[in-house]
Design an enzyme around this catalytic site. Sequence first.
Site, PDB file in Angstrom:
ATOM      1  CE  LYS A 210      -3.604   2.231   2.698  1.00 35.10           C
ATOM      2  NZ  LYS A 210      -4.509   2.185   3.838  1.00 35.10           N
ATOM      3  CD  GLU A 216       9.045  -6.076   7.346  1.00 33.08           C
ATOM      4  OE1 GLU A 216       8.771  -4.954   6.847  1.00 33.08           O
ATOM      5  OE2 GLU A 216       8.826  -6.355   8.534  1.00 33.08           O
ATOM      6  NE  ARG A 273      -6.627  -3.962  10.850  1.00 32.42           N
ATOM      7  CZ  ARG A 273      -5.947  -2.823  10.992  1.00 32.42           C
ATOM      8  NH1 ARG A 273      -4.770  -2.684  10.425  1.00 32.42           N
ATOM      9  NH2 ARG A 273      -6.441  -1.825  11.710  1.00 32.42           N
ATOM     10  CD  GLU A 358      -1.919  -4.571  11.372  1.00 32.30           C
ATOM     11  OE1 GLU A 358      -2.525  -4.361  10.297  1.00 32.30           O
ATOM     12  OE2 GLU A 358      -0.703  -4.815  11.422  1.00 32.30           O
ATOM     13  CG  HIS A 389      -4.529 -36.141  16.013  1.00 32.09           C
ATOM     14  ND1 HIS A 389      -4.723 -37.371  16.608  1.00 32.09           N
ATOM     15  CD2 HIS A 389      -5.529 -35.990  15.111  1.00 32.09           C
ATOM     16  CE1 HIS A 389      -5.774 -37.961  16.048  1.00 32.09           C
ATOM     17  NE2 HIS A 389      -6.288 -37.136  15.144  1.00 32.09           N
ATOM     18  CE  LYS A 509       5.503  -0.963  10.096  1.00 36.38           C
ATOM     19  NZ  LYS A 509       4.508  -0.210   9.351  1.00 36.38           N
TER      20      LYS A 509
HETATM   21  O1  F6P Z   1       2.107  -4.253   9.923  1.00 35.55           O
HETATM   22  C1  F6P Z   1       1.693  -2.970   9.655  1.00 35.55           C
HETATM   23  C2  F6P Z   1       1.204  -2.794   8.248  1.00 35.55           C
HETATM   24  O2  F6P Z   1       1.054  -1.445   8.030  1.00 35.55           O
HETATM   25  C3  F6P Z   1      -0.090  -3.548   7.964  1.00 35.55           C
HETATM   26  O3  F6P Z   1      -1.214  -2.882   8.428  1.00 35.55           O
HETATM   27  C4  F6P Z   1      -0.026  -3.681   6.493  1.00 35.55           C
HETATM   28  O4  F6P Z   1      -0.932  -4.633   6.025  1.00 35.55           O
HETATM   29  C5  F6P Z   1       1.425  -4.072   6.319  1.00 35.55           C
HETATM   30  O5  F6P Z   1       2.115  -3.298   7.287  1.00 35.55           O
HETATM   31  C6  F6P Z   1       1.997  -3.873   4.959  1.00 35.55           C
HETATM   32  O6  F6P Z   1       1.953  -2.540   4.548  1.00 35.55           O
HETATM   33  P1  F6P Z   1       2.172  -2.122   3.041  1.00 35.55           P
HETATM   34  O7  F6P Z   1       1.097  -2.739   2.235  1.00 35.55           O
HETATM   35  O8  F6P Z   1       2.127  -0.629   3.032  1.00 35.55           O
HETATM   36  O9  F6P Z   1       3.532  -2.633   2.605  1.00 35.55           O
END
Ligand code: F6P
Length: 545
Positions: A210, A216, A273, A358, A389, A509
Amino acid sequence: MNSHPSSHPQNPAWTALTEHHHKLCHVHLRELFAEEPLRGEEMVIDAIGLTLDYSKNRMYRETVALLVQLAESCHLRARIEAMFRGDRINTTENRSVLHIALRAPRTASIVVDGVDVVPQVHAVLDKMTAFCNRVRRGEWKGYTGNRIRNIVNIGIGGSDLGPVMAYEALKHYSDRSLVFRFVSNIDGTDFVEATRDLDPSETLVIVSSKTFTTQETMTNALSAREWLLSGLGGDSEAVAKHFVAVSTNAEKVSQFGIDTANMFGFWDWVGGRYSMDSAIGLSTMLAIGPEAFLEMLGGFHAMDEHFRTTPFDRNLPAMLGLISVWNCNFLGAHTLAILPYDQYLKRFPAYLQQLTMESNGKQVTLDGQRVSHSTGPIYWGEPGTNGQHSFYQLIHQGTRLIPCDFIAFLESLHPIGDHHDKLFANVLAQSEALAFGKTTEQVIAEGTPQELVPHRVFEGNRPSNTILAQKLTPDILGKLVALYEHAVYTQGVIWNINCFDQWGVELGKALAQRIVPELTASSEAPLQHDSSTNALIRRYRDARS
Ligand code: F6P
């Protein structure tokens, strides 16, 4: 001042439920079923292709009425309308919350800041459809002219969990000639393992983010670009043929080197989410095709309409949310197990963890006051029968109350032998055992040696819901996801919290950004953390050097 009634000890509906709980806290589900022999037929909601049997909860009909009163005292109906109308109900980010617009039919109109967003949604869906058709038909060629056979979705959180869950859930409907991989973890292992057997000339990378700033995802996207270019001779022109982006941030997408013509947009009124049915679902559409994707959106929309228009005592998401409030705030449960009896739903509990925790892992009310009651329970789970199990022992005989949502289908997508009869028997057996257990008398009557009797007693009285559908289809998956989305909102309204921000992820973060250079600095940078963090950093530095 906190004016919201539910978070105020003096909210009459809350007080009535507390008193009501005192009356029934010693009543066993065995007695409830004996007193009301028809509750298994009556405490059930059948709507839009889903069944919710909530009769195995520690509730009377009066409890339902009181929970509905609680919902009304918290203005749930008005709050639902506010969401559907596009009010800025995400107050801390001053945003509308309009995932419901993502599945609105073309003929609908939802106006935000003077702009109808529905045509925008459908323009993106049309662009996704055209793109997916080209890839699926082999018309979208890679840099060397090869057709695309592998799709790698890079994203994390909402930009990964929804796509993975939907891919797994709808695999039965997917094009098996395409290979799908999902990379989320910043651990290099994730990327290496996902791509090690892929040919870059046949691989399409979807960078899903987004914000297009997430550490990451950007780290994995850069590694993907290196991997691709080194496999294709290093010509940066290749990027355009092998990378597409899904994002709200066109500027960052183009800075990364992806042509914004190959970008699929969405909007800040879609929470991460809540985004699996936006362009974030591009990998889903590639897998199952546009028609099935639209069928899934139809399922979401049917649940939206049901939530918006149905009285609360017959409203699937409202009741699911209210039952969890009852179990958590009045019966004292801290957690809720999600137990799908369908292997295709193996990632559904993980998906729901982000959606629920979240959203509702909040400690202050909308106006910033500390809440006076517990909020979001811990959601977790595994598919049945595997969980039986593993951890079910604790649910049956442990000291904690763990309400369960069982999810099952009347029809199997793979009706081989008697597997499905046995699978379905197991889901029924579990909810029956949890509710009714086995008494000391029953255990003794079985001839159990005296010393083993206490070990073999099942107290029962463990609440559960059973959610049923005919079979797992794209339409039903949309309904199931929307069911939980709206149950989460129902909980949030009762708890008077903001379900749509996630400030709790920020501190970690920021600290990670600060620690990276401290780990990698060539000269010993001064450390100003606590003694534990400082010592751990030094250990890493020593190992690194
Ligand atoms: O973990 C926090 C968060 O902002 C989530 O709400 C979101 O889904 C995720 O990181 C990934 O964010 P982005 O789509 O901006 O990479």
